[in-house]
Write a protein that holds these residues in place. Structure first.
Motif, PDB file in Angstrom:
ATOM      1  N   PHE A 134       0.825  -1.202   0.000  1.00  0.00           N
ATOM      2  CA  PHE A 134       0.000   0.000   0.000  1.00  0.00           C
ATOM      3  C   PHE A 134       0.864   1.259   0.000  1.00  0.00           C
ATOM      4  O   PHE A 134       0.531   2.253  -0.667  1.00  0.00           O
ATOM      5  CB  PHE A 134      -0.926  -0.006   1.226  1.00  0.00           C
ATOM      6  N   ALA A 135       1.985   1.229   0.770  1.00  0.00           N
ATOM      7  CA  ALA A 135       2.886   2.395   0.785  1.00  0.00           C
ATOM      8  C   ALA A 135       3.444   2.663  -0.620  1.00  0.00           C
ATOM      9  O   ALA A 135       3.573   3.819  -1.056  1.00  0.00           O
ATOM     10  CB  ALA A 135       4.011   2.157   1.790  1.00  0.00           C
ATOM     11  N   MET A 136       3.788   1.563  -1.318  1.00  0.00           N
ATOM     12  CA  MET A 136       4.321   1.733  -2.674  1.00  0.00           C
ATOM     13  C   MET A 136       3.223   2.258  -3.608  1.00  0.00           C
ATOM     14  O   MET A 136       3.458   3.173  -4.420  1.00  0.00           O
ATOM     15  CB  MET A 136       4.850   0.393  -3.188  1.00  0.00           C
ATOM     16  N   GLN A 137       2.030   1.722  -3.497  1.00  0.00           N
ATOM     17  CA  GLN A 137       0.939   2.167  -4.343  1.00  0.00           C
ATOM     18  C   GLN A 137       0.579   3.629  -4.059  1.00  0.00           C
ATOM     19  O   GLN A 137       0.216   4.388  -4.956  1.00  0.00           O
ATOM     20  CB  GLN A 137      -0.296   1.279  -4.118  1.00  0.00           C
ATOM     21  N   GLN A 138       0.715   3.997  -2.802  1.00  0.00           N
ATOM     22  CA  GLN A 138       0.420   5.372  -2.435  1.00  0.00           C
ATOM     23  C   GLN A 138       1.400   6.356  -3.089  1.00  0.00           C
ATOM     24  O   GLN A 138       1.008   7.421  -3.565  1.00  0.00           O
ATOM     25  CB  GLN A 138       0.450   5.506  -0.907  1.00  0.00           C
ATOM     26  N   ARG A 139       2.711   5.952  -3.152  1.00  0.00           N
ATOM     27  CA  ARG A 139       3.700   6.823  -3.796  1.00  0.00           C
ATOM     28  C   ARG A 139       3.432   6.912  -5.307  1.00  0.00           C
ATOM     29  O   ARG A 139       3.525   7.977  -5.906  1.00  0.00           O
ATOM     30  CB  ARG A 139       5.106   6.280  -3.548  1.00  0.00           C
ATOM     31  N   GLN A 149      -8.344   4.095  -8.916  1.00  0.00           N
ATOM     32  CA  GLN A 149      -8.987   2.813  -8.671  1.00  0.00           C
ATOM     33  C   GLN A 149      -7.999   1.796  -8.135  1.00  0.00           C
ATOM     34  O   GLN A 149      -8.290   1.048  -7.203  1.00  0.00           O
ATOM     35  CB  GLN A 149      -9.626   2.294  -9.966  1.00  0.00           C
ATOM     36  N   GLU A 150      -6.789   1.803  -8.689  1.00  0.00           N
ATOM     37  CA  GLU A 150      -5.752   0.880  -8.213  1.00  0.00           C
ATOM     38  C   GLU A 150      -5.318   1.250  -6.792  1.00  0.00           C
ATOM     39  O   GLU A 150      -5.045   0.367  -5.952  1.00  0.00           O
ATOM     40  CB  GLU A 150      -4.547   0.915  -9.160  1.00  0.00           C
ATOM     41  N   TYR A 151      -5.282   2.530  -6.514  1.00  0.00           N
ATOM     42  CA  TYR A 151      -4.912   2.986  -5.169  1.00  0.00           C
ATOM     43  C   TYR A 151      -5.958   2.543  -4.139  1.00  0.00           C
ATOM     44  O   TYR A 151      -5.617   2.016  -3.068  1.00  0.00           O
ATOM     45  CB  TYR A 151      -4.777   4.507  -5.163  1.00  0.00           C
ATOM     46  N   LEU A 152      -7.231   2.727  -4.464  1.00  0.00           N
ATOM     47  CA  LEU A 152      -8.299   2.314  -3.548  1.00  0.00           C
ATOM     48  C   LEU A 152      -8.342   0.803  -3.352  1.00  0.00           C
ATOM     49  O   LEU A 152      -8.640   0.307  -2.253  1.00  0.00           O
ATOM     50  CB  LEU A 152      -9.649   2.813  -4.065  1.00  0.00           C
ATOM     51  N   SER A 153      -8.017   0.048  -4.402  1.00  0.00           N
ATOM     52  CA  SER A 153      -7.987  -1.413  -4.298  1.00  0.00           C
ATOM     53  C   SER A 153      -6.892  -1.863  -3.339  1.00  0.00           C
ATOM     54  O   SER A 153      -7.086  -2.769  -2.516  1.00  0.00           O
ATOM     55  CB  SER A 153      -7.773  -2.030  -5.685  1.00  0.00           C
ATOM     56  N   ALA A 154      -5.714  -1.211  -3.406  1.00  0.00           N
ATOM     57  CA  ALA A 154      -4.627  -1.552  -2.480  1.00  0.00           C
ATOM     58  C   ALA A 154      -4.993  -1.198  -1.046  1.00  0.00           C
ATOM     59  O   ALA A 154      -4.683  -1.939  -0.090  1.00  0.00           O
ATOM     60  CB  ALA A 154      -3.362  -0.831  -2.903  1.00  0.00           C
ATOM     61  N   GLN A 155      -5.701  -0.084  -0.878  1.00  0.00           N
ATOM     62  CA  GLN A 155      -6.130   0.317   0.468  1.00  0.00           C
ATOM     63  C   GLN A 155      -7.141  -0.681   1.044  1.00  0.00           C
ATOM     64  O   GLN A 155      -7.086  -1.047   2.240  1.00  0.00           O
ATOM     65  CB  GLN A 155      -6.745   1.711   0.403  1.00  0.00           C
ATOM     66  N   GLN A 156      -8.054  -1.188   0.220  1.00  0.00           N
ATOM     67  CA  GLN A 156      -9.063  -2.150   0.662  1.00  0.00           C
ATOM     68  C   GLN A 156      -8.421  -3.471   1.058  1.00  0.00           C
ATOM     69  O   GLN A 156      -8.803  -4.099   2.055  1.00  0.00           O
ATOM     70  CB  GLN A 156     -10.091  -2.375  -0.456  1.00  0.00           C
ATOM     71  N   GLN A 157      -7.419  -3.913   0.303  1.00  0.00           N
ATOM     72  CA  GLN A 157      -6.716  -5.148   0.634  1.00  0.00           C
ATOM     73  C   GLN A 157      -6.014  -5.036   1.982  1.00  0.00           C
ATOM     74  O   GLN A 157      -5.993  -5.988   2.775  1.00  0.00           O
ATOM     75  CB  GLN A 157      -5.711  -5.490  -0.475  1.00  0.00           C
ATOM     76  N   LEU A 158      -5.441  -3.866   2.289  1.00  0.00           N
ATOM     77  CA  LEU A 158      -4.791  -3.655   3.580  1.00  0.00           C
ATOM     78  C   LEU A 158      -5.810  -3.727   4.715  1.00  0.00           C
ATOM     79  O   LEU A 158      -5.558  -4.352   5.752  1.00  0.00           O
ATOM     80  CB  LEU A 158      -4.084  -2.296   3.593  1.00  0.00           C
ATOM     81  N   GLN A 159      -6.959  -3.087   4.512  1.00  0.00           N
ATOM     82  CA  GLN A 159      -8.001  -3.111   5.547  1.00  0.00           C
ATOM     83  C   GLN A 159      -8.519  -4.532   5.775  1.00  0.00           C
ATOM     84  O   GLN A 159      -8.799  -4.930   6.919  1.00  0.00           O
ATOM     85  CB  GLN A 159      -9.141  -2.188   5.145  1.00  0.00           C
ATOM     86  N   ASN A 160      -8.615  -5.320   4.709  1.00  0.00           N
ATOM     87  CA  ASN A 160      -9.087  -6.709   4.852  1.00  0.00           C
ATOM     88  C   ASN A 160      -8.113  -7.552   5.664  1.00  0.00           C
ATOM     89  O   ASN A 160      -8.505  -8.335   6.528  1.00  0.00           O
ATOM     90  CB  ASN A 160      -9.292  -7.333   3.477  1.00  0.00           C
ATOM     91  N   THR A 161      -6.827  -7.396   5.397  1.00  0.00           N
ATOM     92  CA  THR A 161      -5.834  -8.174   6.151  1.00  0.00           C
ATOM     93  C   THR A 161      -5.789  -7.725   7.611  1.00  0.00           C
ATOM     94  O   THR A 161      -5.580  -8.547   8.523  1.00  0.00           O
ATOM     95  CB  THR A 161      -4.441  -8.019   5.522  1.00  0.00           C
ATOM     96  N   GLN A 162      -5.997  -6.408   7.852  1.00  0.00           N
ATOM     97  CA  GLN A 162      -6.043  -5.934   9.237  1.00  0.00           C
ATOM     98  C   GLN A 162      -7.259  -6.512   9.981  1.00  0.00           C
ATOM     99  O   GLN A 162      -7.165  -6.859  11.161  1.00  0.00           O
ATOM    100  CB  GLN A 162      -6.081  -4.407   9.260  1.00  0.00           C
ATOM    101  N   GLN A 163      -8.382  -6.635   9.282  1.00  0.00           N
ATOM    102  CA  GLN A 163      -9.583  -7.222   9.894  1.00  0.00           C
ATOM    103  C   GLN A 163      -9.372  -8.693  10.209  1.00  0.00           C
ATOM    104  O   GLN A 163      -9.809  -9.205  11.247  1.00  0.00           O
ATOM    105  CB  GLN A 163     -10.799  -7.042   8.967  1.00  0.00           C
ATOM    106  N   ILE A 164      -8.690  -9.388   9.319  1.00  0.00           N
ATOM    107  CA  ILE A 164      -8.370 -10.799   9.567  1.00  0.00           C
ATOM    108  C   ILE A 164      -7.496 -10.941  10.816  1.00  0.00           C
ATOM    109  O   ILE A 164      -7.694 -11.848  11.636  1.00  0.00           O
ATOM    110  CB  ILE A 164      -7.670 -11.418   8.339  1.00  0.00           C
ATOM    111  N   LEU A 165      -6.576 -10.019  11.036  1.00  0.00           N
ATOM    112  CA  LEU A 165      -5.724 -10.039  12.215  1.00  0.00           C
ATOM    113  C   LEU A 165      -6.555  -9.811  13.477  1.00  0.00           C
ATOM    114  O   LEU A 165      -6.370 -10.499  14.497  1.00  0.00           O
ATOM    115  CB  LEU A 165      -4.624  -8.980  12.098  1.00  0.00           C
ATOM    116  N   ARG A 166      -7.467  -8.852  13.393  1.00  0.00           N
ATOM    117  CA  ARG A 166      -8.312  -8.591  14.560  1.00  0.00           C
ATOM    118  C   ARG A 166      -9.198  -9.796  14.892  1.00  0.00           C
ATOM    119  O   ARG A 166      -9.407 -10.125  16.062  1.00  0.00           O
ATOM    120  CB  ARG A 166      -9.168  -7.344  14.308  1.00  0.00           C
ATOM    121  N   ASN A 167      -9.730 -10.453  13.873  1.00  0.00           N
ATOM    122  CA  ASN A 167     -10.559 -11.645  14.106  1.00  0.00           C
ATOM    123  C   ASN A 167      -9.742 -12.761  14.766  1.00  0.00           C
ATOM    124  O   ASN A 167     -10.223 -13.451  15.672  1.00  0.00           O
ATOM    125  CB  ASN A 167     -11.145 -12.145  12.794  1.00  0.00           C
ATOM    126  N   ALA A 168      -8.522 -12.919  14.302  1.00  0.00           N
ATOM    127  CA  ALA A 168      -7.657 -13.948  14.890  1.00  0.00           C
ATOM    128  C   ALA A 168      -7.342 -13.634  16.350  1.00  0.00           C
ATOM    129  O   ALA A 168      -7.295 -14.525  17.209  1.00  0.00           O
ATOM    130  CB  ALA A 168      -6.370 -14.071  14.074  1.00  0.00           C
TER     131      ALA A 168
END
Length: 398
Positions: A134-139, A149-168
């Motif tokens: 996401f940091a690379m996509q942001q730059r 659209q590509e930037y928002l997709s990378a941001q959504q993937q980061l949020q999904n992995t963070q949610q998976i961590l919280r669930n675990a």
């Protein structure tokens, strides 16, 4: 010529004198016994009082509601905080349990923790990877190299992995609580509601505590009634439970007044009322008995213990100023093939005369005299009991 006086004549004269003396003595005894006939028999007079037609039920005093306190999980009794006779209130702690860990449950909870730790590890790796991407996509997005659209997709993937961590992490906390429950039966934040603390469900008096410290108890569930920790009842709300003979059951109705006599309290009587007459009788040693129940009104706040034996007197009818005579004084003779009642009444000359009487209701001891006697009639006791014999003996000695 004079006849000689022989010993045979003397013997005849002597025997004649003895016979004459015996004859006069017998006649004198009969005259004396006839003149004192009234002293040879005890007499009793009728009494005037209220005549109650009543039936008797035998039974005991029981609480209207008795609550059995049972655990919600199996374990070992750690503390018993009440004894028989203690007053308790709803919610009061009565006992505590010590949970015996189930090896399978403990192993299963430990395995859940291990699985949760693995998931957390994998989720953290994915979060780190997605954060770098996401940091690379942001730059690149800031330089205009990639689209929004590509930037928002990378941001959504980061949020999904963070949610998976919280669930675990949440699964790990749950697994840790399950392990604590498997080992101790509760968690710190639920200590006040822990099933290891057995509390009273109502106000009342502790009737019985059938368990001791160290006793193993079983939880109440759909397949097992569970172990009773203690039983509690309100001793201010008691009922009479008893049985009555089938010959009397047909005379009773719900709502009839009843006197409850408790032998353990020196036959004290408490007012009551019939509330239930069973529609079906039970065979007890060849006799059909019908269960009945009735309210007991303890207006004087007498301390009545549950389980006291009691008798319930149910009054069917009452007649005031009835002339009553002991039923044992009534005799019977056959008249036209039927039993005709009579008594022997003392006359002014001391003799007894047979007098026919008409009988009314009986309570098993006394019978009502409808005609034939007055309240001053002295009736002969023709079948005296031991007590009557003692009374007659005292009368003769006076």
């Amino acid at each position: 010529m004079k006849k000689k006086f022989t010993w045979k004549k003397a013997l005849y004269i002597f025997l004649g004198l003895i016979f004459a003396i015996a004859l006069f003595s017998g006649i004198g005894y009969l005259i004396k016994s006839n003149s004192k006939e009234s002293e040879s028999f005890l007499t009793k007079k009728p009494v005037i009082r209220t005549m109650d037609d009543k039936v008797m039920a035998t039974g005991k005093i029981v609480p209207r509601e008795e609550i059995e306190i049972k655990p919600n999980m199996s374990g070992i009794i750690d503390k018993v905080l009440v004894t028989e006779g203690d007053k308790v209130t709803a919610g009061q702690l009565v006992a505590t349990l010590r949970i015996v860990p189930n090896v399978q449950n403990v192993n299963a909870a430990q395995q859940e923790i291990n699985n949760a730790n693995v998931q957390i590890g994998n989720a953290r790796i994915n979060v780190d990877t997605q954060q770098k991407q996401f940091a690379m996509q942001q730059r690149l997005y800031s330089q205009g190299v990639i689209s929004k659209q590509e930037y928002l997709s990378a941001q959504q993937q980061l949020q999904n992995t963070q949610q998976i961590l919280r669930n675990a992490q949440q699964q790990l906390q749950t697994a840790q609580k399950n392990l604590m429950i498997a080992r101790t039966g509760a968690t710190p934040e639920l200590a006040g509601l822990a099933t290891t603390q057995i509390r009273s469900k109502a106000n009342g008096t502790v009737l019985e505590v059938p368990v001791k410290v160290g006793s193993q108890v079983i939880e109440a569930n759909s397949f097992n009634a569970g172990t009773t920790i203690c039983s509690i009842a309100d001793l201010n709300s008691l009922i009479f439970q008893g049985t009555i003979d089938e010959a009397q059951a047909g005379k009773l109705k719900e709502g009839m007044d009843m006197n409850v006599l408790i032998g353990a309290l020196q036959n004290k009587s408490f007012p009551g009322r019939v509330t239930m007459i069973a529609p079906k009788g039970k065979d007890e040693n060849g006799t059909i008995k019908f269960p009945i129940e009735g309210d007991v009104f303890n207006k004087t706040d007498e301390y009545i213990r549950a389980g006291f034996s009691a008798n319930g007197e149910i009054i069917l009818s009452s007649q005031k100023n009835a002339m009553l005579l002991e039923e044992s004084l009534i005799q019977y003779e056959k008249v036209n093939g039927q039993d005709s009642p009579f008594v022997e009444v003392k006359q002014p000359d001391g003799k007894f005369k047979k007098v026919k009487v008409k009988l009314g209701a009986s309570d098993g001891i006394n019978v009502q005299i409808l005609s034939g006697l007055t309240k001053d009639s002295e009736v002969k006791v023709w079948n005296p009991s031991d007590k009557d014999k003692e009374a007659l003996k005292e009368k003769k000695n006076k």
